[in-house]
Write an enzyme that holds these catalytic residues in place. Structure first.
Site, PDB file in Angstrom:
ATOM      1  N   ASP A 311       0.794  -1.242   0.000  1.00 14.20           N
ATOM      2  CA  ASP A 311       0.000   0.000   0.000  1.00 14.20           C
ATOM      3  C   ASP A 311       0.818   1.280   0.000  1.00 14.20           C
ATOM      4  O   ASP A 311       0.363   2.295   0.505  1.00 14.20           O
ATOM      5  CB  ASP A 311      -0.930   0.042   1.221  1.00 14.20           C
ATOM      6  CG  ASP A 311      -1.985  -1.022   1.182  1.00 14.20           C
ATOM      7  OD1 ASP A 311      -2.226  -1.574   0.106  1.00 14.20           O
ATOM      8  OD2 ASP A 311      -2.571  -1.318   2.232  1.00 14.20           O
ATOM      9  N   ASP A 535      -7.162  -6.864  10.319  1.00 12.84           N
ATOM     10  CA  ASP A 535      -6.768  -5.688   9.545  1.00 12.84           C
ATOM     11  C   ASP A 535      -6.705  -4.431  10.408  1.00 12.84           C
ATOM     12  O   ASP A 535      -6.038  -3.461  10.042  1.00 12.84           O
ATOM     13  CB  ASP A 535      -7.767  -5.436   8.413  1.00 12.84           C
ATOM     14  CG  ASP A 535      -7.769  -6.542   7.382  1.00 12.84           C
ATOM     15  OD1 ASP A 535      -6.685  -7.001   6.993  1.00 12.84           O
ATOM     16  OD2 ASP A 535      -8.869  -6.960   6.970  1.00 12.84           O
TER      17      ASP A 535
END
Length: 597
Positions: A311, A535
């Protein structure tokens, strides 16, 4: 992980050669005297210096009797030289005197065996190298050559050797491995992380998948050597995992390199320990120690696969000023080059190791699939690959869908379908994206990366750890053709509320099990995100690991512009990012596709 986040190409046959030059401190090889019969040693000490700091790499070779435990000792010549942070040994310093005691995994050294350790240090004034080393109190430096009495008669000009001398002296350490293979996953046994295996088997039915290779996440400096954290993760470090891989007879091991300055700039759940201006610390205290361990000749026959910085680079395309997802942090790391230079340095330093394979994270179709993102993301990946000592030659491939939920294949519609004369790209779910699943996106993005200057034989990986979307709710055919929305929504297997939802998604399942060469252009389906690791927390949870709270992990959150102001779709009662989430693991197994037997 961030919302807008997230072949088999026939690869180069010539191995990358060489390593980063070690400068300033030079190389010192110090042979032992013969004064002690049992302990004899050879020490090589090199440094890479900069103003006020340095990285030292030390290789200890045992040339005496076998050692079962060792302590290295040396004295800094300058009182201002200090050990700041070390690896592969336990360091203490008193005044100018430094000792480094072995770790549990490298204390045994057979005759002729060697081990590599290192540390980051500081200095002021000057940084002269030590001139004397000891192992277990026995001097290894040899000191000044002994004085000898001149012979009364001159020696013969060329004394005849009793045996022919070797043409080339034997190396002090084993040579590195040979050229890289085209696909490191093909016909190879993967490493099973025993820490994840134990957690998986703690859940009923987990033994069905607990022997699956998963990624080992190195998400902070302390994780290099391995220390428990507030997530209750185990103490294994990089070297521990590598040693365990050798013990298992594994042929490849997967690490996630994940600690950029200002990490995950568009989200909070997986923020990291380094601030956006701490690029020098990222290089010297994070990447350099990892490279020192991975480069140990002990692991030369193990395929070390690094997944580089999840990311990161797509964020500085889509989440900067002028874009709907802009954040001040993303603007900062784009402006100061932290992401581009950090990734470049990582792939250059790690890619110099002959048995290392670097795959850079490239987002996913629900983030990069639009025209405005597709080409610019490929361009920034190419820029980073040539930055700060990196080269496209250091990149073996790319990975998509890391830690995300995008379906591998949508079997019941394509992006080219039309309903009642309307293009399905107009549907709310597709929203004019050119891709509807990860396989099609990965294959197309590979072609774009080659067009931008990467090797024509690069390979792609797809993380399938949580994108199965099976269970009783999985569609069995196309949706009704009353409108583009009913057609797409009724037939899509990805059942998220919005493709931008990324945190602990309700209804998700385990995806395709890891396997090599599954489709053209794809090196492997992999499980890089270990199933069952959260997450992010569904509410704010104080912790010492730098993990923040992101509302996208809150099941009551009604969204923002990035997810179309939709509910987050997150599971309740989730722990912080990376911590074990047994309820999620149970749901992933229940909704696995292909189903678990």
């Amino acid at each position: 992980m961030n919302l807008w986040r997230r072949l088999s190409g026939r690869r180069r046959t010539v191995a990358l050669a060489g390593a980063s030059a070690l400068v300033a401190g030079g190389l010192v090889t110090l042979p032992v005297t013969a004064a002690h019969a049992a302990t004899q040693c050879d020490v090589a000490y090199t440094t890479n210096d900069w103003q006020g700091g340095f990285t030292a790499n030390i290789t200890i070779r045992n040339i005496g009797d076998p050692l079962n435990g060792w302590t290295l000792g040396f004295t800094f010549p300058d009182a201002n030289q200090r050990v700041v942070q070390g690896w592969s040994a336990r360091y203490t310093q008193s005044g100018r005197n430094v000792t480094a005691q072995n770790e549990s995994y490298n204390g045994t050294l057979a005759t002729g065996a060697s081990t590599s350790i290192g540390f980051n240090g500081s200095w002021s004034g000057s940084n002269p190298r030590p001139t004397s080393f000891t192992i277990n109190g026995v001097t290894c430096n040899g000191g000044t050559p002994p004085t000898t009495t001149p012979p009364t008669t001159p020696p013969p000009t060329t004394p005849p050797p009793t045996t022919p001398p070797p043409t080339t002296p034997p190396p002090t350490t084993p040579p590195p491995g040979g050229p890289r293979v085209d696909n490191p996953y093909l016909n190879a046994r993967g490493y099973v992380n025993p820490e994840w295996k134990a957690r998986a088997e703690s859940v009923s039915g987990g033994s069905r998948v607990s022997n699956t290779p998963t990624g080992v996440w190195i998400d902070r400096i302390a994780a290099i050597n391995g220390t428990p954290d507030s997530q209750s993760n185990g103490p294994m470090g990089v070297r521990d995992h590598l040693d365990e891989a050798l013990r298992q007879g594994a042929q490849y091991i997967q690490f996630v390199i994940y600690n950029l300055p200002g990490r995950d700039c568009a989200a909070l759940a997986s923020n990291g320990e380094l601030g956006p201006t701490e690029l020098p610390r990222y290089r010297t205290q994070y990447i350099d120690p990892i490279a020192a361990i991975q480069g140990d000749a002990k692991y030369r026959n193990l395929r070390i696969i690094n997944i580089i910085e999840i990311d990161s680079l797509p964020n500085i395309v889509t989440n900067v000023s002028g874009r709907a997802g802009a954040t001040a942090m993303c603007d900062t790391v784009k402006a100061n080059g932290a992401y581009v230079q950090g990734v470049g340095y990582a792939i250059g330093k790690l890619g110099a190791i002959p048995n290392v394979y670097n795959y850079i994270d490239a987002g996913h179709h629900g983030w990069i699939g639009w025209d405005d993102n597709f080409g610019p993301t490929a361009a920034i990946l190419r820029e980073a690959a040539g930055s700060s000592g990196g080269s496209p030659a250091n990149v073996h491939g790319f990975i998509v869908n890391t830690a995300n939920y995008s379906a591998l294949k949508e079997p019941y519609f394509t992006v080219n379908d039309r309903v009642n004369g309307q293009d399905v790209r107009q549907s709310k779910w597709i929203d004019w994206n050119r891709y509807v699943d990860e396989l099609g996106f990965a294959q197309a993005f590979r072609q774009e990366l080659v067009r931008r200057g990467f090797d024509s034989n690069i390979g792609m990986l797809i993380d399938t750890s949580r994108n199965g979307w099976g269970g009783t709710a999985r569609p069995t055919g196309p949706g009704p053709q009353t409108s583009v929305d009913t057609y797409v929504d009724g037939g899509r297997v990805d059942r998220r509320i919005h493709a931008g939802n990324w945190c602990n998604q309700s209804g998700a399942g385990l995806g395709e099990r890891p396997r090599a060469n599954p489709e053209p252009g794809i090196d492997a389906y992999v499980w890089i995100k270990p199933p069952g690791e959260s997450d992010g927390s569904s509410r704010e949870i104080p912790n010492n690991d730098g993990k923040g709270f992101d509302r996208m992990c809150d099941p009551t959150y009604t969204g923002n512009a990035r997810n179309g102001n939709s509910l987050s779709g997150a599971l309740p009662n989730a722990p912080i990012s990376g911590a074990w989430f047994s309820a999620q693991f149970t749901e992933l197994m229940r909704n696995a596709y292909p189903p678990l037997s």
